[in-house]
Design an enzyme around this catalytic site. Structure first.
Site, PDB file in Angstrom:
ATOM      1  N   ASP A  27       0.865  -1.172   0.000  1.00  0.00           N
ATOM      2  CA  ASP A  27       0.000   0.000   0.000  1.00  0.00           C
ATOM      3  C   ASP A  27       0.907   1.228   0.000  1.00  0.00           C
ATOM      4  O   ASP A  27       2.071   1.159   0.415  1.00  0.00           O
ATOM      5  CB  ASP A  27      -0.897  -0.021   1.240  1.00  0.00           C
ATOM      6  CG  ASP A  27      -1.762   1.221   1.357  1.00  0.00           C
ATOM      7  OD1 ASP A  27      -2.376   1.620   0.352  1.00  0.00           O
ATOM      8  OD2 ASP A  27      -1.812   1.802   2.456  1.00  0.00           O
ATOM      9  N   ASP A  29      -0.071   4.990   0.972  1.00  0.00           N
ATOM     10  CA  ASP A  29      -0.253   5.950   2.061  1.00  0.00           C
ATOM     11  C   ASP A  29      -0.197   5.248   3.417  1.00  0.00           C
ATOM     12  O   ASP A  29      -0.989   4.349   3.694  1.00  0.00           O
ATOM     13  CB  ASP A  29      -1.595   6.674   1.912  1.00  0.00           C
ATOM     14  CG  ASP A  29      -1.712   7.372   0.557  1.00  0.00           C
ATOM     15  OD1 ASP A  29      -0.696   7.900   0.089  1.00  0.00           O
ATOM     16  OD2 ASP A  29      -2.809   7.361  -0.025  1.00  0.00           O
ATOM     17  N   GLY A  77      -7.828   4.225   3.238  1.00  0.00           N
ATOM     18  CA  GLY A  77      -7.675   3.113   2.312  1.00  0.00           C
ATOM     19  C   GLY A  77      -8.767   2.969   1.272  1.00  0.00           C
ATOM     20  O   GLY A  77      -8.691   2.088   0.414  1.00  0.00           O
ATOM     21  N   ARG A  80     -11.883   7.909  -2.894  1.00  0.00           N
ATOM     22  CA  ARG A  80     -12.413   9.160  -2.350  1.00  0.00           C
ATOM     23  C   ARG A  80     -13.937   9.192  -2.302  1.00  0.00           C
ATOM     24  O   ARG A  80     -14.526   9.604  -1.292  1.00  0.00           O
ATOM     25  CB  ARG A  80     -11.914  10.358  -3.175  1.00  0.00           C
ATOM     26  CG  ARG A  80     -10.474  10.707  -2.937  1.00  0.00           C
ATOM     27  CD  ARG A  80     -10.153  12.091  -3.471  1.00  0.00           C
ATOM     28  NE  ARG A  80     -10.464  12.250  -4.882  1.00  0.00           N
ATOM     29  CZ  ARG A  80      -9.623  11.983  -5.860  1.00  0.00           C
ATOM     30  NH1 ARG A  80      -8.423  11.501  -5.593  1.00  0.00           N
ATOM     31  NH2 ARG A  80      -9.954  12.184  -7.117  1.00  0.00           N
ATOM     32  N   SER A 155      -5.537   5.816  -4.329  1.00  0.00           N
ATOM     33  CA  SER A 155      -5.385   7.216  -4.715  1.00  0.00           C
ATOM     34  C   SER A 155      -5.174   7.382  -6.215  1.00  0.00           C
ATOM     35  O   SER A 155      -4.367   6.669  -6.831  1.00  0.00           O
ATOM     36  CB  SER A 155      -4.193   7.835  -3.970  1.00  0.00           C
ATOM     37  OG  SER A 155      -3.952   9.151  -4.418  1.00  0.00           O
ATOM     38  N   ASN A 157      -3.776   9.921  -7.210  1.00  0.00           N
ATOM     39  CA  ASN A 157      -2.564  10.739  -7.226  1.00  0.00           C
ATOM     40  C   ASN A 157      -1.309   9.911  -6.983  1.00  0.00           C
ATOM     41  O   ASN A 157      -0.247  10.462  -6.709  1.00  0.00           O
ATOM     42  CB  ASN A 157      -2.659  11.825  -6.144  1.00  0.00           C
ATOM     43  CG  ASN A 157      -3.859  12.712  -6.339  1.00  0.00           C
ATOM     44  OD1 ASN A 157      -4.076  13.254  -7.418  1.00  0.00           O
ATOM     45  ND2 ASN A 157      -4.665  12.862  -5.302  1.00  0.00           N
ATOM     46  N   ASP A 213      -1.530  -0.739   6.012  1.00  0.00           N
ATOM     47  CA  ASP A 213      -1.741  -0.123   7.325  1.00  0.00           C
ATOM     48  C   ASP A 213      -3.217   0.087   7.632  1.00  0.00           C
ATOM     49  O   ASP A 213      -3.561   0.401   8.778  1.00  0.00           O
ATOM     50  CB  ASP A 213      -1.017   1.226   7.421  1.00  0.00           C
ATOM     51  CG  ASP A 213      -1.678   2.306   6.572  1.00  0.00           C
ATOM     52  OD1 ASP A 213      -1.903   3.415   7.080  1.00  0.00           O
ATOM     53  OD2 ASP A 213      -1.979   2.032   5.393  1.00  0.00           O
TER      54      ASP A 213
END
Length: 261
Positions: A27, A29, A77, A80, A155, A157, A213
């Site tokens: 992952d 972030d 996780g 959006r 994401s 991004n 996480d």
């Protein structure tokens, strides 16, 4: 690239071995980069502003977005749109889905998601991307050991974040929010993104490890039948990660090691 300083425990709780594993799926972030805290700040700014406006128009008063508990429970996780909808539902608020082109200020889920994303990109532009040095060290050890490595993120991004962090060339494959939309893959806790990453690496799920996480991400790794699911406890939720299906839970990836055999 900025290094996120951590006090890493020295006890090794898990060792990657080539006899059991061919690939490792990370992952982004909260595991590779510390953008989880930046995401949380962007969510809080957006939701707090929205909730104040909502209270003025409809009442009764709404408490502010909790940057620890609300973030972990409702948006961490997740894509959006799903994260925004889940949090609003927890407050009894329903908005139309809207269109991807809806600008911030429009009363739709899509507009809130776009607003949050604009805030996130501005924070990254101003402050750069913070990375976990122990994760970078593990990534290098895994590459040296011949493991195939992918990054899996909800994401959209992901590419910009990896470029800012100087880590774009570290990974053999990338599956991100743009892929989820393009290929109509379900977001975490569904295993679709991890399974797609394993396919791109040409690694069978039982021969791959997932490093996550977020509770939803651990659930996804477990549901996908991956050989190992490592939960990284950044938010004090070790029990929840274990219950979600983590094989082992570490506080930091300094508690892992990589072998070449």
């Amino acid at each position: 690239m900025q290094m996120h300083q951590v006090t890493a425990a020295k006890e090794i709780l898990f060792t990657f071995t080539r006899s059991l594993l061919d690939g490792v799926l990370f992952d982004l972030d909260g595991v590779v980069t510390n953008t989880a805290t930046v995401h949380a700040r962007a969510w809080k700014t957006m939701f707090d502003d929205f909730l104040q406006q909502w209270t003025k128009r409809t009442g009764p008063p709404q408490s502010a977005f909790d940057i620890v508990h609300d973030y972990a429970r409702y948006v961490d996780g997740l894509p959006r749109l799903e994260g925004a909808a889940r949090f609003l539902a927890s407050r009894g608020i329903t908005l139309p889905q809207g269109l991807a082109s809806d600008p911030p200020g429009t009363r739709t889920i899509a507009a809130l998601a776009n607003w949050k994303n604009a805030l996130l990109l501005e924070l990254i532009r101003r402050h750069g991307v913070d990375v976990y040095p122990t994760t970078v060290s593990l990534l290098r050890d895994l590459r040296h050991g011949g493991y195939r490595i992918a990054v899996v993120s909800s994401s959209a991004n992901c590419l910009a974040i990896l470029e800012s962090a100087g880590l774009l060339d570290v990974f053999d494959a990338r599956v991100d929010g743009l892929d989820l939309a393009r290929q109509r893959l379900r977001g975490k806790p569904a295993p679709d993104a991890f399974l797609e990453a394993a396919r791109r690496l040409d690694v069978a799920p039982p021969r791959a490890a997932v490093v996550e996480d977020a509770v939803a991400g651990v659930q996804a790794g477990h549901a996908g039948g991956f050989g190992v699911v490592i939960g990284v406890d950044r938010l004090g939720q070790a029990d929840a990660l274990t219950q979600a299906g983590a094989t082992v839970v570490v506080q930091d990836l300094a508690q892992t090691a990589a072998r070449t055999i």
